[in-house]
Write a protein that holds these residues in place. Sequence first.
Motif, short mmCIF file in Angstrom:
data_model
loop_
_atom_site.label_atom_id
_atom_site.label_comp_id
_atom_site.label_asym_id
_atom_site.label_seq_id
_atom_site.Cartn_x
_atom_site.Cartn_y
_atom_site.Cartn_z
N LYS A 57 0.82 -1.23 0.00
CA LYS A 57 0.00 0.00 0.00
C LYS A 57 0.85 1.27 0.00
CE LYS A 57 -0.62 0.18 5.06
NZ LYS A 57 -0.09 1.54 5.29
N ASN A 58 2.11 1.18 0.43
CA ASN A 58 2.98 2.36 0.49
C ASN A 58 3.88 2.53 -0.74
OD1 ASN A 58 1.95 3.03 3.01
ND2 ASN A 58 3.53 1.88 4.11
N LEU A 59 3.62 1.74 -1.77
CA LEU A 59 4.41 1.86 -2.99
C LEU A 59 4.23 3.24 -3.62
CD1 LEU A 59 6.10 -0.27 -4.79
CD2 LEU A 59 4.12 -0.17 -6.32
N ASN A 60 5.32 3.86 -4.06
CA ASN A 60 5.20 5.16 -4.72
C ASN A 60 5.44 5.03 -6.23
OD1 ASN A 60 8.01 5.09 -5.11
ND2 ASN A 60 8.40 6.26 -3.24
N GLU B 161 -2.27 5.42 -15.41
CA GLU B 161 -3.21 4.71 -16.28
C GLU B 161 -2.56 4.25 -17.58
OE1 GLU B 161 -6.28 3.59 -15.88
OE2 GLU B 161 -6.09 4.21 -13.79
N LYS B 162 -1.68 5.06 -18.15
CA LYS B 162 -1.05 4.67 -19.41
C LYS B 162 -0.18 3.43 -19.22
CE LYS B 162 2.92 7.84 -18.96
NZ LYS B 162 3.69 8.92 -19.63
N ILE B 163 0.44 3.30 -18.03
CA ILE B 163 1.25 2.11 -17.74
C ILE B 163 0.34 0.91 -17.52
CG2 ILE B 163 2.84 1.06 -16.09
CD1 ILE B 163 4.14 3.75 -15.73
N LYS B 164 -0.79 1.12 -16.86
CA LYS B 164 -1.73 0.03 -16.66
C LYS B 164 -2.22 -0.54 -17.99
CE LYS B 164 -3.59 1.30 -12.11
NZ LYS B 164 -4.80 1.66 -11.33
N LYS B 165 -2.51 0.34 -18.94
CA LYS B 165 -2.96 -0.11 -20.26
C LYS B 165 -1.86 -0.85 -20.99
CE LYS B 165 -6.44 3.51 -20.82
NZ LYS B 165 -6.88 4.70 -21.63
N GLN C 292 0.90 -7.30 -10.28
CA GLN C 292 0.52 -6.50 -9.11
C GLN C 292 0.44 -5.01 -9.46
OE1 GLN C 292 -0.55 -7.22 -6.22
NE2 GLN C 292 0.40 -9.04 -5.37
N LEU C 293 1.39 -4.55 -10.27
CA LEU C 293 1.42 -3.12 -10.63
C LEU C 293 0.15 -2.72 -11.40
CD1 LEU C 293 5.13 -2.55 -11.74
CD2 LEU C 293 4.05 -2.07 -9.53
N ARG C 294 -0.39 -3.65 -12.14
CA ARG C 294 -1.59 -3.36 -12.93
C ARG C 294 -2.76 -2.94 -12.04
NH1 ARG C 294 -5.88 -6.71 -14.57
NH2 ARG C 294 -7.02 -5.87 -16.35
N PHE C 295 -2.75 -3.42 -10.79
CA PHE C 295 -3.86 -3.12 -9.88
C PHE C 295 -3.50 -2.08 -8.81
CE2 PHE C 295 -4.55 -7.45 -11.44
CZ PHE C 295 -5.82 -7.32 -11.98
N GLN C 296 -2.29 -1.52 -8.91
CA GLN C 296 -1.87 -0.51 -7.94
C GLN C 296 -2.48 0.85 -8.28
OE1 GLN C 296 -0.50 0.21 -5.21
NE2 GLN C 296 0.93 -1.37 -4.58
N GLU C 297 -3.03 1.52 -7.28
CA GLU C 297 -3.62 2.84 -7.49
C GLU C 297 -2.57 3.86 -7.95
OE1 GLU C 297 -5.79 4.27 -4.17
OE2 GLU C 297 -7.18 2.57 -4.10
N VAL C 298 -1.33 3.68 -7.48
CA VAL C 298 -0.29 4.65 -7.79
C VAL C 298 0.26 4.48 -9.21
CG1 VAL C 298 1.66 3.24 -6.98
CG2 VAL C 298 1.76 5.73 -6.77
N THR C 299 -0.03 3.36 -9.84
CA THR C 299 0.44 3.14 -11.21
C THR C 299 -0.33 4.01 -12.20
OG1 THR C 299 0.94 0.82 -10.67
CG2 THR C 299 0.84 1.39 -13.00
#
Length: 243
Positions: free
Chosen positions: A188-191, A231-235, A222-229
């Motif tokens: 949860k503390n990932l930046n 949106e362009k990286i999630k896609k 995991q990064l795909r579901f991280q809030e801090v990631t």
Amino acid sequence: MKTNLWWVISIVSFLVASAISFKMYRDIGEDKSSTAAIGYLVIPFVFIFVVIASAVFLWAANNIVLVVRSLQPWSQFSSILSFVIVTVYLIGFAVIYDIHRGSKPEQSTDSLKALYERYKNVPLLRSLALGSIVSNENAPTDLLEREVKNSNYQASQNPGLPADLIEKLIVEIPGENWGILCNLAGHKNLNENSVTLLLDKANSKFETEEDRKSYKDCVLGQLRFQEVTPEKIKKMLEKQLGY
């Protein structure tokens, strides 16, 4: 009468061992790590040990009751042995209780440091104390850092890991240790800078292609579901991972 007593001792010992074994089974299932899964192999041995240990304690406690009620002489060998056994057990219970307190949220960082210092020179107790301490959000960061580097999955999931320490650990831990990095990726503390570091590590050198694939599947997943990631990286990850 003695036959009935042994029946009671046997039944109580079995119930105690069953309760402890079931708790272990549930805790291992909740951990969901490959390392924790090894614990399933230990459960039968723990069950047998607890049955024997419980039976011995109940036998000794019964002898002490007989001595107190003057139904058995103090000088009898079984009486002396029973007092020794119960004393050892009570000391053991006190130590276990002290170690278990390390997981309580009201414990301060200083008290957790003191707990570790008390048991650090006794291998088995040190391991138990570490297990209790690293599950506490107030655990000392230097201890967490060392344990994460030693592939302690529980430490890598500690909610008290600060963002800067997570960033440092991502840089220092090799990609082959993808299980620990996967836990850090889901923390949860990932930046956002840590997200970039994890993405870059996916393209670094791995010992085997299997390790690289495992890293991508778990860590990038995991990064795909991280809030801090972003949106362009999630896609991008969605296309890369085939989701």
